[in-house]
Design a protein around this motif. Sequence first.
Motif, PDB file in Angstrom:
ATOM      1  N   PHE A 281       0.734  -1.035   0.089  1.00 63.42           N
ATOM      2  CA  PHE A 281      -0.070  -0.494  -0.097  1.00 63.42           C
ATOM      3  C   PHE A 281       0.899   1.779   0.286  1.00 63.42           C
ATOM      4  O   PHE A 281       1.964   1.311   0.576  1.00 63.42           O
ATOM      5  N   VAL A 282      -0.070   2.192  -0.481  1.00 61.09           N
ATOM      6  CA  VAL A 282       1.084   3.238  -0.231  1.00 61.09           C
ATOM      7  C   VAL A 282      -0.176   4.737  -0.077  1.00 61.09           C
ATOM      8  O   VAL A 282      -1.186   5.057  -0.304  1.00 61.09           O
ATOM      9  N   ILE A 283       0.333   4.848   1.186  1.00 65.67           N
ATOM     10  CA  ILE A 283      -0.280   6.225   2.208  1.00 65.67           C
ATOM     11  C   ILE A 283       0.796   7.475   1.904  1.00 65.67           C
ATOM     12  O   ILE A 283       1.357   7.242   2.900  1.00 65.67           O
ATOM     13  N   ARG A 284      -0.338   8.341   2.106  1.00 57.71           N
ATOM     14  CA  ARG A 284      -0.224  10.014   1.682  1.00 57.71           C
ATOM     15  C   ARG A 284      -0.514  10.401   2.844  1.00 57.71           C
ATOM     16  O   ARG A 284      -1.408  10.351   3.310  1.00 57.71           O
ATOM     17  N   GLY A 285       0.757  11.141   2.691  1.00 54.30           N
ATOM     18  CA  GLY A 285       0.264  12.020   4.816  1.00 54.30           C
ATOM     19  C   GLY A 285      -0.052  13.184   4.397  1.00 54.30           C
ATOM     20  O   GLY A 285      -0.713  13.918   2.970  1.00 54.30           O
ATOM     21  N   GLY A 286       0.123  14.090   5.303  1.00 55.99           N
ATOM     22  CA  GLY A 286      -0.256  15.949   4.785  1.00 55.99           C
ATOM     23  C   GLY A 286      -1.789  16.323   4.533  1.00 55.99           C
ATOM     24  O   GLY A 286      -2.460  15.827   4.746  1.00 55.99           O
ATOM     25  N   GLU A 287      -1.794  17.247   2.944  1.00 57.55           N
ATOM     26  CA  GLU A 287      -2.259  18.008   2.925  1.00 57.55           C
ATOM     27  C   GLU A 287      -3.604  16.803   1.872  1.00 57.55           C
ATOM     28  O   GLU A 287      -4.828  16.141   2.127  1.00 57.55           O
ATOM     29  N   ALA A 288      -2.907  15.513   1.438  1.00 57.17           N
ATOM     30  CA  ALA A 288      -3.400  14.102   0.758  1.00 57.17           C
ATOM     31  C   ALA A 288      -4.074  13.474   1.670  1.00 57.17           C
ATOM     32  O   ALA A 288      -4.753  13.070   1.787  1.00 57.17           O
ATOM     33  N   ALA A 289      -3.749  13.236   3.273  1.00 51.65           N
ATOM     34  CA  ALA A 289      -4.513  12.767   4.328  1.00 51.65           C
ATOM     35  C   ALA A 289      -5.666  13.358   4.504  1.00 51.65           C
ATOM     36  O   ALA A 289      -6.212  14.004   4.718  1.00 51.65           O
ATOM     37  N   ARG A 290      -6.681  11.686   4.043  1.00 56.74           N
ATOM     38  CA  ARG A 290      -8.203  12.160   5.107  1.00 56.74           C
ATOM     39  C   ARG A 290      -8.239  12.499   6.307  1.00 56.74           C
ATOM     40  O   ARG A 290      -7.580  10.893   7.101  1.00 56.74           O
ATOM     41  N   LYS A 291      -8.536  13.206   7.037  1.00 53.26           N
ATOM     42  CA  LYS A 291      -8.872  13.465   8.692  1.00 53.26           C
ATOM     43  C   LYS A 291      -9.510  13.114   8.681  1.00 53.26           C
ATOM     44  O   LYS A 291     -10.415  12.653  10.823  1.00 53.26           O
ATOM     45  N   ASP A 292     -10.999  12.624   8.043  1.00 57.68           N
ATOM     46  CA  ASP A 292     -12.430  12.783   8.965  1.00 57.68           C
ATOM     47  C   ASP A 292     -12.102  10.757   8.823  1.00 57.68           C
ATOM     48  O   ASP A 292     -13.308  10.197   9.376  1.00 57.68           O
ATOM     49  N   ASP A 293     -12.052  10.029   8.259  1.00 62.02           N
ATOM     50  CA  ASP A 293     -12.188   8.455   7.636  1.00 62.02           C
ATOM     51  C   ASP A 293     -10.609   8.309   6.842  1.00 62.02           C
ATOM     52  O   ASP A 293      -9.954   8.667   6.247  1.00 62.02           O
ATOM     53  N   PHE A 294     -10.412   6.690   7.450  1.00 61.12           N
ATOM     54  CA  PHE A 294      -9.391   6.400   6.325  1.00 61.12           C
ATOM     55  C   PHE A 294      -9.543   5.850   4.940  1.00 61.12           C
ATOM     56  O   PHE A 294      -8.952   6.013   4.363  1.00 61.12           O
ATOM     57  N   CYS A 295     -10.889   5.296   4.497  1.00 57.79           N
ATOM     58  CA  CYS A 295     -11.209   4.990   3.292  1.00 57.79           C
ATOM     59  C   CYS A 295     -11.869   5.546   2.582  1.00 57.79           C
ATOM     60  O   CYS A 295     -12.930   6.118   3.687  1.00 57.79           O
ATOM     61  N   PHE A 296     -12.043   6.181   0.835  1.00 56.10           N
ATOM     62  CA  PHE A 296     -13.290   6.684   1.048  1.00 56.10           C
ATOM     63  C   PHE A 296     -14.116   5.628   0.652  1.00 56.10           C
ATOM     64  O   PHE A 296     -15.415   5.649   1.058  1.00 56.10           O
ATOM     65  N   ASN A 297     -13.739   4.157   0.372  1.00 56.21           N
ATOM     66  CA  ASN A 297     -15.342   3.119   0.261  1.00 56.21           C
ATOM     67  C   ASN A 297     -14.449   2.267   1.086  1.00 56.21           C
ATOM     68  O   ASN A 297     -13.601   1.357   0.637  1.00 56.21           O
ATOM     69  N   ARG A 298     -15.481   1.414   1.926  1.00 61.35           N
ATOM     70  CA  ARG A 298     -14.782   0.516   2.982  1.00 61.35           C
ATOM     71  C   ARG A 298     -15.131  -0.771   2.128  1.00 61.35           C
ATOM     72  O   ARG A 298     -15.787  -1.002   0.910  1.00 61.35           O
ATOM     73  N   THR A 299     -14.195  -1.985   1.861  1.00 61.27           N
ATOM     74  CA  THR A 299     -14.044  -3.144   1.539  1.00 61.27           C
ATOM     75  C   THR A 299     -14.919  -4.391   1.711  1.00 61.27           C
ATOM     76  O   THR A 299     -15.633  -3.934   2.615  1.00 61.27           O
ATOM     77  N   SER A 300     -15.334  -4.250   0.742  1.00 55.63           N
ATOM     78  CA  SER A 300     -16.550  -5.648   1.001  1.00 55.63           C
ATOM     79  C   SER A 300     -16.365  -6.826   2.162  1.00 55.63           C
ATOM     80  O   SER A 300     -16.712  -7.486   2.844  1.00 55.63           O
ATOM     81  N   THR A 301     -14.554  -6.708   2.410  1.00 53.65           N
ATOM     82  CA  THR A 301     -14.288  -7.660   3.067  1.00 53.65           C
ATOM     83  C   THR A 301     -14.842  -7.617   4.593  1.00 53.65           C
ATOM     84  O   THR A 301     -14.269  -8.857   5.478  1.00 53.65           O
ATOM     85  N   ALA A 302     -14.255  -5.935   4.428  1.00 55.61           N
ATOM     86  CA  ALA A 302     -13.983  -5.644   6.047  1.00 55.61           C
ATOM     87  C   ALA A 302     -15.365  -5.307   6.430  1.00 55.61           C
ATOM     88  O   ALA A 302     -15.913  -6.226   7.195  1.00 55.61           O
ATOM     89  N   ALA A 303     -16.232  -5.302   5.547  1.00 61.67           N
ATOM     90  CA  ALA A 303     -18.092  -5.520   6.200  1.00 61.67           C
ATOM     91  C   ALA A 303     -18.392  -6.036   5.865  1.00 61.67           C
ATOM     92  O   ALA A 303     -19.388  -6.774   7.413  1.00 61.67           O
ATOM     93  N   ALA A 304     -17.166  -7.937   5.753  1.00 63.03           N
ATOM     94  CA  ALA A 304     -17.988  -9.081   5.957  1.00 63.03           C
ATOM     95  C   ALA A 304     -17.612  -9.625   7.234  1.00 63.03           C
ATOM     96  O   ALA A 304     -18.162 -10.294   8.194  1.00 63.03           O
ATOM     97  N   ALA A 305     -16.020  -9.218   7.968  1.00 62.47           N
ATOM     98  CA  ALA A 305     -15.824  -9.034   8.586  1.00 62.47           C
ATOM     99  C   ALA A 305     -17.061  -8.641   9.614  1.00 62.47           C
ATOM    100  O   ALA A 305     -16.488  -9.040  11.081  1.00 62.47           O
ATOM    101  N   LEU A 306     -18.141  -7.945  10.137  1.00 61.92           N
ATOM    102  CA  LEU A 306     -18.435  -7.414  11.199  1.00 61.92           C
ATOM    103  C   LEU A 306     -19.632  -7.899  10.928  1.00 61.92           C
ATOM    104  O   LEU A 306     -20.773  -7.495  11.682  1.00 61.92           O
TER     105      LEU A 306
END
Length: 306
Positions: A281-306
């Motif tokens: 994975f390539v994670i960008r910091g600074g102004e490019a980092a999202r402050k309110d959430d980690f991802c724009f779209n949750r993966t189906s894998t993550a949702a299935a885990a819940l």
Amino acid sequence: MKSFSNTRLILLHPSLTKHNPTPFSPNRLCVLAFISFFAFVFLLTLLSGRETPARRPNLFPSPTTPIPSSGPAPYLFDALIHYAAQSTAGLMPDRDLRSIAQLLRQRAPCNLLIFGLGPESLLWRALNHGGRTVFIDENQYYIAHYEERNPGLEGYDVAYTTKVSELKELLAEVRVQIRSECRPVQNLLFSDCRLGINDLPNHIYDVAWDVIVVDGPRGYSPESPGRMSSIYTAAVLARSRGEGATDVLVHDYEREVEKVCSGEFLCRENLVGADGQLAHFVIRGGEAARKDDFCFNRTSTAAAAL
């Protein structure tokens, strides 16, 4: 008329009438000394030219000359990979080993943070020659053993408080606190998020990490420490570094915890490759980092885990 019958003829040789100079007169001595001096100089020059090689530029710096740290030479890099790949005892698969090494070839010397201490650790440290390599592991005795045998190695122990079996519970808790204790950009030193590792030395949180490798803790059984905390912490450190990007590599990506937590905190949109047991994975910091959430779209894998 007189008679000359008794007259005797006496012949005088010219040499008898002149002064015979000494064989080594002052003039001759001066000439001889002059010629001898130049003959000696010529002979000395000739012998020096034959016995002493021409002066060549020094190709190797003297011991006191600082050597720039620009990573190991290509042949040394390849040799380290070759010999490390020969033994399979405890090592990650050859494909994953080479993938991480290739990334380090591109980024070294850099700030390298590795969760997990194992047979590959000395290789990672060598490949990041001239950079800073820090290891985080759950076993303080293992770290002490490595530091004793490898002077200069930098390692810190951490007490993981989570278990593999708690995956669903922990993810649900983070989602509730996404805008408070478990926000994506923060100083983890002051965080109370259960997945955040906040007991490392203070200076670790101030480093702009260029590469983070998640290969620990072990996480192979329901009761063992899972990698939820190390993946979450890697995600927050990468987003909180300031300007720039961090390469985050997650090993054992085929396992549930690693895949679900990577999708939750590192995010599918940041995945640049997954090969073998390794995800990049390539994670960008600074102004490019999202402050309110980690991802724009949750993966189906993550949702299935819940």
